[in-house]
Write a protein that holds these residues in place. Structure first.
Motif, PDB file in Angstrom:
ATOM      1  N   ILE A   1      -4.826   3.734   8.905  1.00 37.48           N
ATOM      2  CA  ILE A   1      -4.734   4.853   7.963  1.00 37.48           C
ATOM      3  C   ILE A   1      -3.882   5.995   8.533  1.00 37.48           C
ATOM      4  N   ALA A   2      -3.947   6.189   9.861  1.00 38.60           N
ATOM      5  CA  ALA A   2      -3.096   7.219  10.472  1.00 38.60           C
ATOM      6  C   ALA A   2      -1.626   6.840  10.336  1.00 38.60           C
ATOM      7  N   GLY A   3      -1.318   5.579  10.573  1.00 43.53           N
ATOM      8  CA  GLY A   3       0.063   5.127  10.448  1.00 43.53           C
ATOM      9  C   GLY A   3       0.545   5.111   9.013  1.00 43.53           C
ATOM     10  N   LEU A   4      -0.362   4.822   8.079  1.00 39.05           N
ATOM     11  CA  LEU A   4       0.016   4.737   6.673  1.00 39.05           C
ATOM     12  C   LEU A   4       0.455   6.095   6.128  1.00 39.05           C
ATOM     13  N   THR A   5      -0.234   7.170   6.516  1.00 38.19           N
ATOM     14  CA  THR A   5       0.158   8.496   6.041  1.00 38.19           C
ATOM     15  C   THR A   5       1.537   8.882   6.576  1.00 38.19           C
ATOM     16  N   SER A   6       1.872   8.425   7.783  1.00 35.77           N
ATOM     17  CA  SER A   6       3.213   8.681   8.326  1.00 35.77           C
ATOM     18  C   SER A   6       4.262   7.819   7.631  1.00 35.77           C
TER      19      SER A   6
ATOM     20  N   THR B   1       4.255  13.078  -5.650  1.00 40.52           N
ATOM     21  CA  THR B   1       3.260  13.979  -5.068  1.00 40.52           C
ATOM     22  C   THR B   1       1.857  13.728  -5.609  1.00 40.52           C
ATOM     23  N   GLU B   2       1.767  13.254  -6.854  1.00 41.62           N
ATOM     24  CA  GLU B   2       0.448  13.014  -7.445  1.00 41.62           C
ATOM     25  C   GLU B   2      -0.337  11.964  -6.668  1.00 41.62           C
ATOM     26  N   THR B   3       0.279  10.804  -6.409  1.00 44.29           N
ATOM     27  CA  THR B   3      -0.426   9.741  -5.689  1.00 44.29           C
ATOM     28  C   THR B   3      -0.479  10.011  -4.188  1.00 44.29           C
ATOM     29  N   ILE B   4       0.555  10.671  -3.639  1.00 41.87           N
ATOM     30  CA  ILE B   4       0.518  11.029  -2.219  1.00 41.87           C
ATOM     31  C   ILE B   4      -0.672  11.940  -1.954  1.00 41.87           C
ATOM     32  N   GLU B   5      -0.836  12.947  -2.810  1.00 38.35           N
ATOM     33  CA  GLU B   5      -1.918  13.918  -2.612  1.00 38.35           C
ATOM     34  C   GLU B   5      -3.282  13.258  -2.735  1.00 38.35           C
ATOM     35  N   LYS B   6      -3.430  12.348  -3.680  1.00 31.66           N
ATOM     36  CA  LYS B   6      -4.705  11.635  -3.822  1.00 31.66           C
ATOM     37  C   LYS B   6      -5.006  10.821  -2.566  1.00 31.66           C
ATOM     38  N   GLY B   7      -3.988  10.189  -2.020  1.00 26.74           N
ATOM     39  CA  GLY B   7      -4.185   9.374  -0.833  1.00 26.74           C
ATOM     40  C   GLY B   7      -4.554  10.186   0.397  1.00 26.74           C
ATOM     41  N   VAL B   8      -3.819  11.290   0.647  1.00 28.51           N
ATOM     42  CA  VAL B   8      -4.068  12.063   1.865  1.00 28.51           C
ATOM     43  C   VAL B   8      -5.390  12.812   1.801  1.00 28.51           C
ATOM     44  N   ARG B   9      -5.868  13.128   0.602  1.00 26.08           N
ATOM     45  CA  ARG B   9      -7.172  13.790   0.488  1.00 26.08           C
ATOM     46  C   ARG B   9      -8.308  12.884   0.968  1.00 26.08           C
TER      47      ARG B   9
ATOM     48  N   VAL C   1       9.126   7.009   3.996  1.00 28.33           N
ATOM     49  CA  VAL C   1       9.753   6.396   2.818  1.00 28.33           C
ATOM     50  C   VAL C   1      10.073   7.462   1.773  1.00 28.33           C
ATOM     51  N   GLU C   2       9.172   8.428   1.607  1.00 26.37           N
ATOM     52  CA  GLU C   2       9.391   9.487   0.623  1.00 26.37           C
ATOM     53  C   GLU C   2      10.637  10.305   0.945  1.00 26.37           C
ATOM     54  N   GLY C   3      10.909  10.507   2.234  1.00 23.64           N
ATOM     55  CA  GLY C   3      12.091  11.264   2.612  1.00 23.64           C
ATOM     56  C   GLY C   3      13.359  10.661   2.045  1.00 23.64           C
ATOM     57  N   MET C   4      13.530   9.346   2.180  1.00 26.16           N
ATOM     58  CA  MET C   4      14.715   8.677   1.658  1.00 26.16           C
ATOM     59  C   MET C   4      14.662   8.556   0.138  1.00 26.16           C
ATOM     60  N   ALA C   5      13.496   8.247  -0.419  1.00 29.78           N
ATOM     61  CA  ALA C   5      13.384   8.086  -1.867  1.00 29.78           C
ATOM     62  C   ALA C   5      13.716   9.389  -2.595  1.00 29.78           C
ATOM     63  N   SER C   6      13.183  10.500  -2.126  1.00 27.65           N
ATOM     64  CA  SER C   6      13.458  11.789  -2.777  1.00 27.65           C
ATOM     65  C   SER C   6      14.933  12.146  -2.679  1.00 27.65           C
ATOM     66  N   ALA C   7      15.574  11.782  -1.565  1.00 21.33           N
ATOM     67  CA  ALA C   7      16.997  12.071  -1.393  1.00 21.33           C
ATOM     68  C   ALA C   7      17.843  11.264  -2.382  1.00 21.33           C
TER      69      ALA C   7
ATOM     70  N   LEU D   1       0.834  -1.202   0.000  1.00 20.24           N
ATOM     71  CA  LEU D   1       0.000   0.000   0.000  1.00 20.24           C
ATOM     72  C   LEU D   1       0.874   1.260   0.000  1.00 20.24           C
ATOM     73  N   THR D   2       1.958   1.223   0.761  1.00 18.14           N
ATOM     74  CA  THR D   2       2.885   2.362   0.801  1.00 18.14           C
ATOM     75  C   THR D   2       3.480   2.615  -0.575  1.00 18.14           C
ATOM     76  N   ALA D   3       3.875   1.547  -1.251  1.00  9.09           N
ATOM     77  CA  ALA D   3       4.452   1.692  -2.591  1.00  9.09           C
ATOM     78  C   ALA D   3       3.447   2.272  -3.576  1.00  9.09           C
ATOM     79  N   ILE D   4       2.197   1.838  -3.480  1.00  7.91           N
ATOM     80  CA  ILE D   4       1.154   2.360  -4.374  1.00  7.91           C
ATOM     81  C   ILE D   4       0.967   3.857  -4.167  1.00  7.91           C
ATOM     82  N   LEU D   5       0.951   4.288  -2.905  1.00 11.02           N
ATOM     83  CA  LEU D   5       0.744   5.706  -2.598  1.00 11.02           C
ATOM     84  C   LEU D   5       1.946   6.555  -3.010  1.00 11.02           C
ATOM     85  N   LEU D   6       3.109   5.945  -3.169  1.00  9.88           N
ATOM     86  CA  LEU D   6       4.322   6.683  -3.525  1.00  9.88           C
ATOM     87  C   LEU D   6       4.705   6.554  -4.995  1.00  9.88           C
TER      88      LEU D   6
END
Length: 533
Positions: A334-339, A179-187, A344-350, A170-175
């Protein structure tokens, strides 16, 4: 001044709302729902609120402004951002923060896997009597509903490994598309968290005795306010609560335009996070007082033992009990998933910034050790049948790593951030960059908060924590359990954690950067730093 748009290859938020939801979703996690209530109870209910409120303004919001500004000034993730602003030593601190965050992500997703297993169990036998577990205290069937027995039986099976794999998927799908899929998920997820939590508040307050818990939570004990541990606990909770020192806020801010109002953004995210904690405290304290439950312990015991036991007493109707169980554990997931997504995004973007690789490859590089680590923390091998410690090998490893990585890494990174940006770059340059685009101007006092006040507070918390570890009865954490089967793991685990994080940070710091962060024409802060490099 012209406002350069973010690098198209990295992505950008479609709206300010998407960024605010993502950043607040990163901050709001398992700790907000239960750890805050546990700390509040431990430190005297209302006595905890004044120090916590002061910590928000003295440390929480200023460091969030700092991290948002670092992201928007450079348009890069934390290692390259700190490297641009403070040189190689800054880049090393950035990579060390992400290596530690990756370690925390591994066991954090294991916790989410356990929550998912409990969610599935809510449809089945979790809220039914007769549970047993392959541990000496739980060999006999329980007479009533016993969530603790059910949990220990669950972690002694292979089912959590499946649940952990689902959470990573699920984390991979949201990432997948940034930003496109992250934003869809958090909305979807962030509003759902608020709706579910408000539902728990309403239900808790309508139960007989629920308002007594709220009264305790908001009634200050002035004697408690004089206790130094209350203040230390409040400042530590604030730092962890806002996801500071993990690189996530810098990464998310790097997808914003240069002219973002970082004061306004920091206030919105901080107030949303703390507002959620406040209503979560109301819901949890109402449940605790209705059923006279003891919230002693941390996030895990409250999430998986205490609150489910309270849910089991909500009603004599099994269907209603199961419904509230599903309600609560879905909220945790769902609260833990957004965190988890933000970690993961922090390391991936780096890695994208440093190596110039595709998002898919960056995610693969993060997820390969990440999934392996999470599965390790879910290993069901029983090493402690008497439950003197944690029971299984996976749970034991989780406990040991959490004790060292979580207690020390975030605050250490925050301390080093303030020293590097306050003294090497210059806090006045940060303030100038913030005030250029903010409606609310930061006063000159902000400089000394970054240079002296916040480092002194974080240094005090670190020294106090280390002192507790050194002077505690039984020696190094873990040996007091007296479990022969785990051998010297209590010593090996912190050494391995330090070797992994320091080694990975050093290796990535020395790697050639594929592309340097974009220079913003006419920006005096970056020009000044470039002349020092």
């Amino acid at each position: 001044m012209a406002d350069p748009t973010p690098d198209a290859n990295r992505g950008a938020w479609n709206s300010k709302l998407g960024f605010i939801l993502a950043a607040s979703g990163s901050a709001i996690g398992l700790g907000n729902i239960v750890f805050f209530a546990s700390n509040a109870y431990q430190y005297g209910g209302g006595a905890f609120y004044l120090p916590y409120f002061i910590a928000l303004f003295v440390m929480g919001i200023p460091i969030m402004i700092l991290e948002f500004t670092v992201g928007t000034m450079t348009g890069r993730s934390i290692p390259l951002a700190l490297g641009k602003l403070a040189g190689k030593k800054g880049e090393f601190v950035g990579w060390w923060s992400l290596a530690s965050a990756l370690t925390i992500t591994m066991y954090y997703i294991t916790i989410l896997g356990w929550a998912l297993a409990m969610l599935v169990g809510s449809f089945g036998s979790l809220f039914e009597p007769g549970a047993t577990a392959p541990f000496e205290p739980f060999l006999e069937p329980s007479e009533g509903v016993n969530s603790q027995v059910w949990f220990f039986n669950m972690i002694a099976t292979w089912w959590p490994l499946v649940a952990v794999s689902v959470i990573w998927a699920l984390t991979a799908i949201l990432l997948w598309k940034g930003t496109e899929t992250i934003e869809k998920g958090v909305r979807v997820f962030v509003p759902l968290m608020w709706v579910f939590m408000i539902g728990l508040v309403i239900h808790g307050l309508t139960l007989p005795g629920g308002t007594d818990g709220v009264a305790y939570l908001f009634t200050p004990n002035l004697d408690g306010i004089t206790d130094i541990q209350v203040w230390q606990g409040a400042f530590a909770q604030m730092f962890f609560s806002l996801s500071l020192g993990l690189g996530t806020m810098v990464a998310y801010a790097s997808y914003l335009p240069r002219d973002a109002d970082n004061v306004n953004n920091s206030l919105l995210v901080s107030f949303l996070n703390c507002g959620f904690e406040y209503i979560a405290g109301i819901a949890i304290f109402a449940i605790l007082f209705v059923y006279a439950l003891n919230p002693a312990g941390g996030t895990l015991s409250l999430s998986f033992f205490v609150i489910p036991q309270g849910i089991a007493g909500f009603s004599e109707l099994p269907l209603l009990v199961k419904s509230f169980g599903v309600f609560f554990f879905f909220l945790l997931v769902i609260a833990g998933l957004t965190s988890a997504v933000s970690l993961v995004e922090g390391m991936a973007s780096a890695l994208i910034d440093k190596l110039g690789i595709s998002r898919a490859r960056a995610l693969a590089l993060v997820m390969t050790p990440g999934v392996a680590g999470s599965l390790t923390f879910a290993l069901p091998f029983i090493v402690d049948p008497a439950l003197s410690g944690d029971g299984t090998l996976g749970f034991t490893l989780f406990d040991l790593v959490d004790h060292w990585a979580f207690r020390y890494s975030l605050i250490t990174v925050g301390l080093l951030e303030c020293l590097l940006l306050g003294w090497v770059l210059g806090a006045e340059k940060i303030r100038a960059a913030v005030n250029e685009h903010s409606k609310f101007k930061l006063p000159a006092f902000f400089d000394w908060m970054i240079k002296l006040i916040i480092p002194a507070i974080l240094g005090f918390v670190l020294i106090g924590t280390l002192y507790e570890d050194i002077t505690q009865e039984g020696g190094v954490y873990g040996f007091q359990w007296g479990v022969e089967a785990i051998g010297i793991l209590p010593v090996v685990v912190p050494i391995v954690w330090l070797a992994f994080t320091v080694g990975l940070a050093a290796y990535l710091t020395t790697r050639r950067t594929h592309s340097t962060p974009p220079h913003h024409a006419g920006d005096p802060t970056l020009t000044a730093v470039d002349t020092q490099a």
